[in-house]
Design an enzyme around this catalytic site. Structure first.
Site, PDB file in Angstrom:
ATOM      1  N   ARG A  36     -13.543  35.347  10.470  1.00 29.61           N
ATOM      2  CA  ARG A  36     -14.130  35.408  11.808  1.00 29.61           C
ATOM      3  C   ARG A  36     -13.072  35.706  12.871  1.00 29.61           C
ATOM      4  NH1 ARG A  36     -18.797  30.752  11.677  1.00 29.61           N
ATOM      5  NH2 ARG A  36     -20.441  32.175  11.062  1.00 29.61           N
ATOM      6  N   LYS A 210     -35.779  29.129  -0.807  1.00 27.92           N
ATOM      7  CA  LYS A 210     -37.105  28.741  -0.325  1.00 27.92           C
ATOM      8  C   LYS A 210     -37.859  29.836   0.395  1.00 27.92           C
ATOM      9  CE  LYS A 210     -36.128  23.893   0.579  1.00 27.92           C
ATOM     10  NZ  LYS A 210     -35.825  23.060   1.747  1.00 27.92           N
ATOM     11  N   GLY A 360     -24.953  34.038   4.166  1.00 26.91           N
ATOM     12  CA  GLY A 360     -23.710  33.619   3.520  1.00 26.91           C
ATOM     13  C   GLY A 360     -23.636  33.907   2.033  1.00 26.91           C
ATOM     14  N   GLY A 383     -27.488  31.818  10.490  1.00 27.38           N
ATOM     15  CA  GLY A 383     -28.727  31.520  11.214  1.00 27.38           C
ATOM     16  C   GLY A 383     -29.081  32.637  12.182  1.00 27.38           C
TER      17      GLY A 383
HETATM   18  P1  AMP Z   1     -30.582  30.271   0.582  1.00 31.13           P
HETATM   19  O1  AMP Z   1     -29.618  29.375   1.291  1.00 31.13           O
HETATM   20  O2  AMP Z   1     -32.009  30.032   0.920  1.00 31.13           O
HETATM   21  O3  AMP Z   1     -30.191  31.728   0.694  1.00 31.13           O
HETATM   22  O4  AMP Z   1     -30.510  29.892  -0.945  1.00 31.13           O
HETATM   23  C1  AMP Z   1     -29.343  30.037  -1.687  1.00 31.13           C
HETATM   24  C2  AMP Z   1     -29.374  29.079  -2.817  1.00 31.13           C
HETATM   25  O5  AMP Z   1     -30.530  29.315  -3.580  1.00 31.13           O
HETATM   26  C3  AMP Z   1     -28.198  29.249  -3.725  1.00 31.13           C
HETATM   27  O6  AMP Z   1     -27.457  28.079  -3.680  1.00 31.13           O
HETATM   28  C4  AMP Z   1     -28.808  29.477  -5.092  1.00 31.13           C
HETATM   29  O7  AMP Z   1     -28.194  28.734  -6.095  1.00 31.13           O
HETATM   30  C5  AMP Z   1     -30.230  28.983  -4.917  1.00 31.13           C
HETATM   31  N1  AMP Z   1     -31.132  29.649  -5.829  1.00 31.13           N
HETATM   32  C6  AMP Z   1     -31.375  30.966  -5.929  1.00 31.13           C
HETATM   33  N2  AMP Z   1     -32.244  31.225  -6.908  1.00 31.13           N
HETATM   34  C7  AMP Z   1     -32.571  30.046  -7.474  1.00 31.13           C
HETATM   35  C8  AMP Z   1     -33.443  29.670  -8.525  1.00 31.13           C
HETATM   36  N3  AMP Z   1     -34.125  30.583  -9.214  1.00 31.13           N
HETATM   37  N4  AMP Z   1     -33.542  28.366  -8.820  1.00 31.13           N
HETATM   38  C9  AMP Z   1     -32.842  27.455  -8.127  1.00 31.13           C
HETATM   39  N5  AMP Z   1     -32.012  27.737  -7.117  1.00 31.13           N
HETATM   40  C10 AMP Z   1     -31.874  29.036  -6.781  1.00 31.13           C
END
Ligand code: AMP
Length: 403
Positions: A36, A210, A360, A383
């Site tokens: 950064r 999610k 990230g 974010g």
């Molecule tokens: P996010 O912060 O929403 O972008 O989510 C990233 C996180 O989602 C990472 O730490 C991944 O390990 C987790 N992730 C991605 N795919 C899966 C999955 N199929 N099952 C469990 N965790 C997941």
């Protein structure tokens, strides 16, 4: 309307207040990753090379009590900046008062001053969180210190703080310019303009844990995208909505109806995994196997499978604009990283497309692969980049003067 950029403004002999995003990982005074700081150099160099005085403001971490201040001073960052700029940088251990004003009055053209962490203003006063809750008096005070304001802190653009929105509003009220820095300009150009008016075919790739985190991104990008490729944990709520068995995979039961609605609205644009790498538990060493779009009862999908990788690659090969946010699987575990890495490689192979990565985890994957130089734009905001992709007007951008 186009925003005013620092290069549109005369900075010579001017006191230029620059809001940078120096919110870097730091422990015991040691900086973990100076990306950064490096990302802010073009704007700082432009100002000092053109005879301006650069006065830098940034937040670092969160200040909740006096004890937090010790570890969250900008002093080590000012030292690192001095090494990167190869010139002295004056650090002022305050961001308000006589010491600050004297340091600024003593500046010569081309000098750089770093003021103390703006969030030190979040405690020990009658207002409360003066910086984070945008005390207008604080913005006015900071604005009074300079002739020109430049906002280069994209990572904070989704927040309305005194050091971005407060100052900019006060500058404009005083008839002084509030411009975007070069990093902010790049983020607006790629995450804003390229996504709002994409060259088609426009492919959006979404992953991560999610659905609930990305609903607004999906909703905003459905009408604009030609295809939305969905992987990662969020894919399983969509697969469940289609009536598939998802075993022990990540699942948000309260989002199934919404997933159905989005699938309907997307009218075939949403592409879900046709096969998956499933495991018996969330562990790199778990027994694993490739399964179709139904996951066995005692297993969880932790990565997209090889057929899905091929399907995604096939769609990507014709793309002219691609936005990618979120990993295709639990990529921190090497045994479940392949889908994410393959998607990254597919992006890097596109030579005639604008490729944009936000968030990230996808950024980490791009770096791990060494493909970062082949990507058109990797956003510096987490974010902020998500909210920008949701189509929201970010306060830290809205406050910049129009041209
Ligand atoms: P996010 O912060 O929403 O972008 O989510 C990233 C996180 O989602 C990472 O730490 C991944 O390990 C987790 N992730 C991605 N795919 C899966 C999955 N199929 N099952 C469990 N965790 C997941």
């Amino acid at each position: 309307m186009a925003k005013l950029i620092v290069s549109d403004v005369d900075v010579k002999d001017k006191k230029v207040l620059v809001r940078v995003d120096f919110n870097v990982p730091i422990k015991d005074g040691v900086i973990g990753d100076d990306n950064r700081i490096v990302a802010a150099l073009p704007t700082i160099n432009y100002i000092i090379d053109n005879g301006g005085k650069a006065i830098l403001l940034s937040h670092l971490g969160r200040i909740k009590s006096d004890a937090d201040k010790k570890d969250l001073s900008l002093k080590p960052i000012a030292d690192r900046l001095s090494e990167l700029l190869k010139k002295p940088v004056t650090f002022v251990p305050e961001n308000e008062g006589k010491e600050v004003e004297d340091a600024i009055n003593n500046m010569q053209d081309g000098d750089v001053v770093v003021l103390e962490n703006t969030r030190f203003q979040d405690i020990d006063n009658d207002f409360g969180k003066r910086e984070s809750k945008n005390d207008p008096k604080l913005g006015e005070y900071w604005a009074s210190l300079g002739d020109v304001y430049v906002n280069d802190a994209f990572g904070t653009a989704h927040r309305s703080h005194a050091s971005n929105v407060g100052i900019a509003e006060a500058m404009k009220k005083a008839g002084k310019p509030a411009a975007a820095g070069f990093l902010m300009e790049k983020e607006i150009k790629f995450l804003g303009d390229a996504v709002a008016n994409p060259v088609h075919p426009f492919v959006t790739i979404l992953g991560g844990a999610k659905v609930s985190d990305k609903i607004d991104v999906i909703t905003n990008l459905i009408p604009k995208s030609d295809h939305i490729l969905i992987g990662g944990g969020m894919a399983y709520t969509f697969l469940a909505a289609q009536g598939h068995e998802i075993g022990k995979s990540l699942f948000e039961p309260d989002k199934v109806d919404l997933a159905k609605e989005l699938l309907e609205k997307a009218d075939g644009k949403i592409v879900l995994p046709v096969d998956n790498l499933a495991a018996t538990e969330f562990s790199n060493d778990a027994a694993r196997k490739v399964v179709g779009d139904d996951i066995p009862e005692n297993m969880m999908g932790l990565d997209i499978g090889p057929k899905t990788v091929e399907k995604f690659k096939d769609i990507l090969k014709d793309a002219k604009t691609v936005v990618w946010n979120g990993p295709m699987g639990a990529f921190e575990m090497p045994n479940f990283a392949e889908g994410t890495l393959e998607v990254g490689k597919a992006l890097a192979d596109l030579t005639d497309a604008t490729t944009i990565i936000g968030g990230g985890d996808s950024t980490a994957a791009a770096k791990q692969l060494g493909i970062a130089p082949k990507i058109t734009h990797i956003s510096t905001g987490g974010g902020a980049s998500l909210e920008y992709l949701e189509g929201k007007e970010l306060p830290g951008i809205a406050c910049i003067s129009d041209k």
